[in-house]
Design an enzyme around this catalytic site. Structure first.
Site, PDB file in Angstrom:
ATOM      1  N   HIS A 193       0.812  -1.218   0.000  1.00  0.00           N
ATOM      2  CA  HIS A 193       0.000   0.000   0.000  1.00  0.00           C
ATOM      3  C   HIS A 193       0.832   1.248   0.000  1.00  0.00           C
ATOM      4  CE1 HIS A 193      -3.040  -3.002   0.647  1.00  0.00           C
ATOM      5  NE2 HIS A 193      -3.592  -2.247  -0.276  1.00  0.00           N
ATOM      6  N   GLU A 430     -10.669 -11.724  -4.419  1.00  0.00           N
ATOM      7  CA  GLU A 430      -9.252 -11.611  -4.088  1.00  0.00           C
ATOM      8  C   GLU A 430      -8.775 -12.707  -3.143  1.00  0.00           C
ATOM      9  OE1 GLU A 430      -8.550  -7.580  -2.802  1.00  0.00           O
ATOM     10  OE2 GLU A 430     -10.322  -7.519  -1.563  1.00  0.00           O
ATOM     11  N   ASP A 454      -4.216  -9.021  -4.195  1.00  0.00           N
ATOM     12  CA  ASP A 454      -4.412  -9.972  -3.107  1.00  0.00           C
ATOM     13  C   ASP A 454      -4.598 -11.393  -3.616  1.00  0.00           C
ATOM     14  OD1 ASP A 454      -4.225  -8.714  -0.554  1.00  0.00           O
ATOM     15  OD2 ASP A 454      -5.915  -7.476  -1.170  1.00  0.00           O
ATOM     16  N   CYS A 501      -9.150  -4.970 -11.092  1.00  0.00           N
ATOM     17  CA  CYS A 501      -8.687  -3.688 -10.570  1.00  0.00           C
ATOM     18  C   CYS A 501      -7.350  -3.789  -9.845  1.00  0.00           C
ATOM     19  CB  CYS A 501      -9.750  -3.045  -9.676  1.00  0.00           C
ATOM     20  SG  CYS A 501     -10.099  -4.003  -8.199  1.00  0.00           S
TER      21      CYS A 501
HETATM   22  C1  PEP Z   1      -6.260  -5.961  -5.016  1.00  0.00           C
HETATM   23  O1  PEP Z   1      -6.083  -6.672  -4.023  1.00  0.00           O
HETATM   24  O2  PEP Z   1      -5.940  -6.297  -6.177  1.00  0.00           O
HETATM   25  C2  PEP Z   1      -6.860  -4.628  -4.874  1.00  0.00           C
HETATM   26  C3  PEP Z   1      -7.145  -3.887  -5.921  1.00  0.00           C
HETATM   27  O3  PEP Z   1      -7.062  -4.181  -3.608  1.00  0.00           O
HETATM   28  P1  PEP Z   1      -5.916  -3.557  -2.684  1.00  0.00           P
HETATM   29  O4  PEP Z   1      -4.682  -3.379  -3.531  1.00  0.00           O
HETATM   30  O5  PEP Z   1      -6.432  -2.260  -2.162  1.00  0.00           O
HETATM   31  O6  PEP Z   1      -5.751  -4.582  -1.615  1.00  0.00           O
HETATM   32 MG    MG Z   2      -7.036  -6.167  -2.197  1.00  0.00          MG
END
Ligand code: PEP
Ligand code: MG
Length: 583
Positions: A193, A430, A454, A501
């Site tokens: 993140h 995910e 994820d 995404c």
């Molecule tokens: C993912 O896990 O691909 C996602 C888009 O969510 P995040 O990166 O916020 O965990």
């Molecule tokens: Mg995620």
């Protein structure tokens, strides 16, 4: 040590040549602990209160910088941190330890903070525990002041490449965005993140460079290559010349991309892919619109969650502002994905990624979820808002959210509040469990968005932040592709659309496969919108279907990547659009 090349993981593209400034961070500091003489106690208390005051001043200054930059959410982080330092228990508690136990300021501070953190940890509300994470951050700042290493990110000199072992979300928020040229870290993976936040800076970012801290020196000349994911320390003349030429080349490529801004994301044989933007902070809706995103495919709300900062009204204002700006496009608002490596509730877990995160946490902390769902529903009155649930593992989680949503809808009707009765609800795929059970989930929702960041971590059993196992972290592994195929088939059979995404959605090697597998939507950070569109516009849907079938039968990710490199060059002639020589 001329031309020392260190490899890491590329997070944000771009090339910069500049001198290095090191931010050592706190991790390796050894704190001095000692016994005081009676006559030194008052001076020690003064030393501590001076350090606290100076951190307070810094926090105030940061708050006003972000207020001026029209970023009230980052500003609020510093406001809440300031308020923590105003609380009397801190200085008074530490003062007592200095006086009664004759211990130095560092010891006293650590002791009171540890005590307070334990209290936060036991608190019943997530909002209170959340303050623990901030308290830990400010405590580090005070300790650094005390030991004379009070380097702050806000005052780093301009125009440098920033190098650090690790940065917390709090520290990332302090980086003066338009001041640094690039960011290189020894920690982190592409989808950490920290990396996702750093992507919003519009500078090259490379993370997970294992030996970085061993070789860098302050002031050293370096080339940071965000296309290849490497840093070159003390480059020689010929390397410098090569890179200067590359910078020119990439600028030209970028100018070409701007030309396609108003063209649709459609393959040469007419398959339209919905191209949307992932945003983490409300301010990012601006670049999303600037680069013509059709909608917001993922609003990560957790980055605006902090302590008790957002009541229903505040959340409603943010969500409806974004919904108004992106109209007639729509915004998919994901409920808080708190926990794991994001601004986390202050609980100690051995395996936070496998722990109390996202929907698991919200279903226990119903008040948080209820407030957020009410705010989202109220913001949906124009019909362009959708709800997405993160980290789903079982259908019961979805049913429970739907039950709560229906109850809130009844309340709003009774209150005569307008909202979209037919608001779409979808889930993020995910976890392997949700991918395998997609058929069951599809009956309950209107869309799937595959979170490959994820899904890769949980399928390959590899921590998305850990550079030591990053070789295993590749969403192009056929294990992932097969799971995704299952999700897409299940979604389509239930007349749901399926999007992606995760960061994979802008990987040039992945895009043809995803389209060939049948995805309807791709959602990427605003800075990747044009490049993703350009790639889509070079593809033939018919050919991508055959390509997807072929890679599903391959043995591993390396084989898929080798094959895709050729495909991009030979079939789709993308070598003039992207740099296919990147490792
Ligand atoms: C993912 O896990 O691909 C996602 C888009 O969510 P995040 O990166 O916020 O965990
Ligand atoms: Mg995620």
């Amino acid at each position: 040590m001329k031309n020392k090349i260190l490899r890491g993981v590329k997070v944000a593209e771009g090339i910069e040549i500049g001198s290095i400034v090191i931010y050592p961070g706190y991790e390796n500091e050894v704190l001095p602990f000692y016994i005081l003489r009676e006559s030194d106690k008052q001076a020690e208390i003064h030393r501590l209160s001076t350090a606290i005051d100076s951190v307070k001043q810094e926090l105030k200054a940061l708050q006003s910088i972000f207020e001026k930059e029209n970023d009230p959410y980052s500003a609020r982080i510093f406001e809440v941190s300031y308020a923590l330092l105003e609380e009397p228990w801190l200085l008074e508690g530490a003062q007592k330890i200095i006086e009664n136990e004759s211990r130095n300021a560092e010891y006293a501070l650590q002791k009171v903070i540890a005590h307070k953190l334990r209290m936060f940890e036991q608190a019943s509300s997530v909002a209170v525990r959340q303050r623990g994470a901030l308290l830990e951050e400010v405590a580090r700042k005070i300790l650094k002041k005390l030991i004379g290493k009070d380097d702050t990110l806000a005052s780093i000199p301009e125009g440098k490449i920033l190098v650090a072992p690790f940065l917390s979300t709090f520290e990332v928020a302090q980086i003066p965005r338009n001041k640094i040229k690039g960011l290189a870290l020894s920690h982190g993976g592409m989808t950490s993140h920290l990396a996702i936040l750093a992507q919003t800076f519009d500078i090259p970012v490379v993370v997970g460079i294992k030996d970085l801290m061993r070789y860098v020196r302050d002031g050293q000349l370096a080339i940071l290559d965000g296309y290849r994911g490497l840093i070159i320390l003390e480059p020689d003349e010929s390397t410098l010349r090569t890179y200067e030429a590359k910078i020119k080349h990439y600028l030209q490529l970028h100018d070409k991309l701007v030309d396609i801004k108003d063209l649709p994301p459609v393959t040469i044989d007419g398959r339209n892919i919905e191209l949307c933007a992932n945003i983490n902070l409300p301010a990012e809706v601006k670049p999303a619109i600037e680069f013509n995103a059709e909608g917001i495919g993922l609003l990560r709300t957790e980055f605006i969650f902090l302590e008790d900062m957002l009541d229903e009204e505040q959340q409603f204002n943010i969500y409806s502002d974004i919904a108004d700006k992106i109209y007639p496009g729509s915004v998919i608002i994901r409920t808080f994905d708190i926990g794991a490596d994001k601004l986390a509730p202050y609980v100690r877990e051995d395996n936070p990624f496998l722990g109390w995160r996202a929907i698991r946490l919200l279903l226990k902390e119903k008040k948080l979820l209820r407030t957020q769902l009410r705010a989202i529903l109220r913001a949906s009155r124009r019909g362009n808002v959708k709800i997405m649930i993160p980290m789903v593992t079982t259908v019961e989680e979805v049913l429970e959210v739907k039950k709560l949503l229906n109850k809130i809808k009844r309340d709003l009707r009774n209150e005569d509040v307008e909202f979209d009765e037919n608001i779409d609800i979808g889930v993020m795929i995910e976890t392997p469990a949700s991918a395998i059970m997609a058929e069951v989930l599809a009956k309950e929702v209107r869309f799937f968005s595959i979170g490959t960041n994820d899904l890769t971590q949980y399928t390959m059993a590899v921590d998305r932040n850990n550079p030591y196992v990053s070789e295993l972290y590749d969403p192009l592994h056929p294990a992932l592709l097969r799971l995704m195929k299952n999700v897409i088939i299940a979604g389509h059979a239930a007349h749901s659309w399926v999007g992606v995404c995760g960061e994979m959605a802008h990987d040039p090697m992945a895009i043809p496969i995803l389209i060939g597998l049948g995805v309807d939507e791709l959602s990427v950070a605003p800075r990747f919108l044009l490049k993703t569109k350009e790639i889509i516009r070079h593809l033939s849907y018919k050919e991508t279907k055959a390509i997807a079938e072929k890679v599903l039968d391959m043995k591993n990710a390396a084989e898929v990547r080798r094959f895709m490199k050729d495909v991009l060059k030979e079939e789709f002639h993308l070598n003039n659009v992207i740099d296919l020589d990147s490792p």
